[in-house]
Design a protein around this motif. Structure first.
Motif, short mmCIF file in Angstrom:
data_model
loop_
_atom_site.label_atom_id
_atom_site.label_comp_id
_atom_site.label_asym_id
_atom_site.label_seq_id
_atom_site.Cartn_x
_atom_site.Cartn_y
_atom_site.Cartn_z
N THR A 44 0.15 11.10 -15.58
CA THR A 44 -0.79 12.22 -15.69
C THR A 44 -1.87 12.22 -14.60
N GLU A 45 -2.14 11.07 -14.02
CA GLU A 45 -3.15 10.98 -12.95
C GLU A 45 -2.49 11.08 -11.57
N VAL A 46 -1.53 10.20 -11.33
CA VAL A 46 -0.94 10.11 -9.99
C VAL A 46 -0.17 11.39 -9.62
N ILE A 47 0.58 11.93 -10.55
CA ILE A 47 1.37 13.14 -10.23
C ILE A 47 0.43 14.29 -9.87
N ASN A 48 -0.66 14.40 -10.61
CA ASN A 48 -1.65 15.43 -10.31
C ASN A 48 -2.22 15.27 -8.91
N HIS A 49 -2.61 14.04 -8.58
CA HIS A 49 -3.20 13.80 -7.27
C HIS A 49 -2.19 14.03 -6.15
N CYS A 51 -15.01 13.79 3.89
CA CYS A 51 -16.09 12.98 3.34
C CYS A 51 -15.68 11.50 3.39
N HIS A 52 -16.59 10.64 2.92
CA HIS A 52 -16.30 9.19 2.93
C HIS A 52 -14.95 8.91 2.27
N LYS A 53 -14.71 9.58 1.15
CA LYS A 53 -13.50 9.27 0.38
C LYS A 53 -12.22 9.74 1.09
N ARG A 54 -12.38 10.69 2.00
CA ARG A 54 -11.22 11.16 2.76
C ARG A 54 -11.21 10.58 4.18
N GLY A 55 -11.89 9.47 4.36
CA GLY A 55 -11.84 8.77 5.66
C GLY A 55 -12.91 9.21 6.63
N ASP A 71 0.80 -1.24 0.00
CA ASP A 71 0.00 0.00 0.00
C ASP A 71 0.83 1.28 0.00
N THR A 72 2.11 1.17 0.30
CA THR A 72 2.92 2.39 0.41
C THR A 72 3.48 2.83 -0.93
N VAL A 73 3.23 2.05 -1.99
CA VAL A 73 3.78 2.40 -3.31
C VAL A 73 2.65 2.75 -4.27
N LYS A 74 2.87 3.76 -5.08
CA LYS A 74 1.96 4.08 -6.18
C LYS A 74 2.73 3.89 -7.49
N ILE A 75 2.03 3.32 -8.45
CA ILE A 75 2.66 3.07 -9.76
C ILE A 75 2.39 4.25 -10.67
N LEU A 130 -3.81 14.61 -2.56
CA LEU A 130 -4.81 13.55 -2.44
C LEU A 130 -4.10 12.22 -2.28
N LEU A 131 -2.84 12.19 -2.70
CA LEU A 131 -1.98 11.01 -2.52
C LEU A 131 -0.64 11.50 -1.99
N SER A 132 -0.09 10.79 -1.04
CA SER A 132 1.28 11.08 -0.58
C SER A 132 1.98 9.75 -0.31
N PRO A 133 2.26 8.99 -1.37
CA PRO A 133 2.85 7.67 -1.17
C PRO A 133 4.31 7.77 -0.72
N ALA A 134 4.74 6.77 0.03
CA ALA A 134 6.16 6.74 0.46
C ALA A 134 7.05 6.41 -0.74
N PHE A 135 6.52 5.59 -1.64
CA PHE A 135 7.30 5.16 -2.81
C PHE A 135 6.49 5.40 -4.09
N VAL A 136 7.19 5.81 -5.13
CA VAL A 136 6.58 5.90 -6.46
C VAL A 136 7.38 5.00 -7.38
N MET A 137 6.70 4.06 -8.02
CA MET A 137 7.39 3.12 -8.91
C MET A 137 7.03 3.44 -10.36
N ASN A 138 8.05 3.69 -11.16
CA ASN A 138 7.84 4.02 -12.57
C ASN A 138 7.98 2.75 -13.41
N ILE A 139 6.88 2.34 -14.07
CA ILE A 139 6.94 1.13 -14.89
C ILE A 139 6.96 1.46 -16.38
N ALA A 140 7.14 2.74 -16.69
CA ALA A 140 7.07 3.15 -18.11
C ALA A 140 8.16 2.50 -18.95
#
Lengths: 332, 162
Positions: free
Chosen positions: A35-40, A138-142, A26-30, A45-55
């Motif tokens: 264009t989606e994750v960087i914006n968030h 709200c629900h989406k923010r816990g 759960d600590t990694v975002k792909i 809206l997201l603050s992951p400990a790890f970002v994994m680039n699969i490009a």
């Protein structure tokens, strides 16, 4: 807008990527196009400990045409899909959906995997950090409230992906891999229907590809989308349809899907049953449109009023079916 | 197994190699403007909608505000500063000047690079293709007509390449 700090992972092959997912879960975002994750992340809206680039993983890109199916690697860009002659010929609605994602530059960066797995959106959630600090959670923010539909006990956020409705219309499957295991499920089953956690993908899994089965018979398909700015916006409601006819000209099967109608794309199964065995000229388009209307949530949580979006679901489904039928006629 | 990329990177920008240190959370836009002082690339919306920050990565237009600097190591990055050669404007820039396709100029770097990439991929685009290609680049001054005319002049002449 600055990004929050994170550690960057760049696996060299899929095995290494799966191992990283197994470790960090759960600590990694792909990211692939980003264009989606960087914006968030910019909006916190997201603050992951790890970002994994699969490009850069070569085995996740490209379009493969096999005997009984077409396989899209998850890192295939939307531009590649929109421009692919085989996709345009065999699965026109999928090419049309890819063509209509955001703007050409975003479509050249964004990938099909990222487009499918984009988070649900809501005007009370997709805001800057400074706005959100002034709003109750709200629900989406816990939290336990819905800011869009007062008194609601569930999240009304909307899935606004373009690709999923078109892929579901073609009965596409997705390949989910984790260390030591692979599963293939229909794309419709990837969705939970819960806006807080929209996807059933495991925290250690990677979406590696999409399988579009080849169908027998003559078919037509179309994808229609409502948005304010034709150059950039997410769909405010959308409709995809695929219709197959047999040698006698009668409809053998069809699939119709409404997008941006709730937390997941919705199949209009009643409509498919209604037109089964009919000749294209016998179809009661108004009745089908009414079914789409009934399936669309009308919450006022996107850039246009919910009531209008519901009405437009009728219109778009009708147009998608009409265009698919015109394709069928040309094919016969 | 833990593979965390170091913070020292080499970026190839306008055919020059730059060794620099960049935290992973820094975007290509930030590194270009703040570290390399290539301020021709503009930041506007910061979320990929407006196209002001467009640069070319391997001749493909990308939003530098949504691109991590560490992710484009080893790729060829072209900014607006890299388009002119020896002080002479590139034909795309010349066409923008000749057709008065610039007013405040804030969108121009992104718009010109997007046009350059379009013409490289498709030397003779139709007006519809031109309008589609620049549809992700917002201009609040010109009303787009002059920009389309500028690109169209190159498409008609097929002389976008030096």
């Amino acid at each position: 807008m600055r990004l929050p700090p994170f550690q960057y992972l760049e696996p060299e092959n899929i095995t290494e990527a799966l191992s990283m997912m197994d470790t960090y879960k759960d600590t990694v975002k792909i990211i692939a196009g980003g264009t989606e994750v960087i914006n968030h992340m910019k909006h916190r809206l997201l603050s992951p400990a790890f970002v994994m680039n699969i490009a850069k993983l070569g085995d996740l890109g490209g379009i493969s045409v096999l005997d009984h199916e077409i396989v899209l690697g998850a890192s295939t860009t939307l531009k590649e899909i929109a421009n692919s002659p085989v996709i345009k010929e065999k699965c026109k609605a999928i090419a049309e959906a890819a063509f209509q994602v955001a703007s050409p530059t975003i479509a050249a960066m964004g990938t099909i995997g990222g487009n499918i797995l984009q988070n649900t959106r809501c005007m009370t959630y997709n805001q800057s950090e400074i706005v959100l600090t002034g709003l109750d959670s709200c629900h989406k923010r816990g939290g336990t409230i819905c800011l869009a539909v007062k008194g609601s006990t569930r999240c009304f956020s909307v899935y606004q992906g373009d690709m999923a409705p078109a892929l579901i219309a073609f009965d596409a499957q997705c390949i989910l891999r984790k260390s030591g295991a692979t599963r293939t499920i229909p794309i419709i089953d990837l969705f939970t229907g819960n806006g807080v956690q929209p996807f059933s993908i495991g925290s250690d899994e990677i979406l590696t590809g999409i399988i579009i089965p080849k169908q027998d018979g003559t078919s037509g398909s179309a994808y229609k989308k409502l948005r304010i700015r034709g150059s950039i916006d997410f769909p405010l409601v959308s409709a995809a349809s695929v219709i197959w006819v047999g040698a006698d000209g009668k409809i053998t099967s069809s699939r119709m899907v409404i997008g941006a109608a709730g937390p997941a794309p919705r199949m209009v199964e009643e409509a498919s049953l209604a037109i089964q065995g009919q000749l294209p000229g016998e179809i009661d388009l108004e009745a089908l449109a009414g079914m789409a209307y009934g399936l669309t949530e009308g919450a006022d949580n996107l850039a246009m009023p919910g009531a209008y979006r519901r009405k437009m679901a009728r219109v778009l489904l009708k147009r998608a079916v009409q265009e698919a039928l015109e394709d069928v006629k040309r094919g016969i | 197994m833990k593979k965390i990329k170091g913070y020292s990177i080499t970026l190839t920008v306008n055919n020059e190699n730059y060794d620099l240190t960049a935290e992973p959370n820094r975007t290509l836009l930030e590194v270009l403007r703040d570290d390399l002082h290539l301020t021709g690339t503009k930041e506007s919306c910061g979320e990929g909608a407006c196209g002001s920050c467009t640069v070319l990565v391997d001749d493909q237009p990308v939003r530098s505000c949504l691109t991590l600097a560490v992710a484009v190591e080893g790729r060829h990055i072209t900014t607006i500063e890299g388009l002119s050669q020896g002080g002479a404007l590139h034909p795309v820039q010349d066409a923008f000047v000749a057709h008065h396709a610039i007013q405040c100029g804030f969108c121009s770097p992104g718009m010109i690079l997007t046009a350059y990439a379009l013409l490289k991929e498709n030397p003779s685009p139709t007006e519809e293709e031109i309008r589609r290609a620049i549809s992700g680049n917002v201009c609040r001054c010109t009303g787009y007509a002059k920009i389309v005319e500028a690109i169209k002049s190159l498409a008609d002449q097929g002389r976008q390449e030096r």
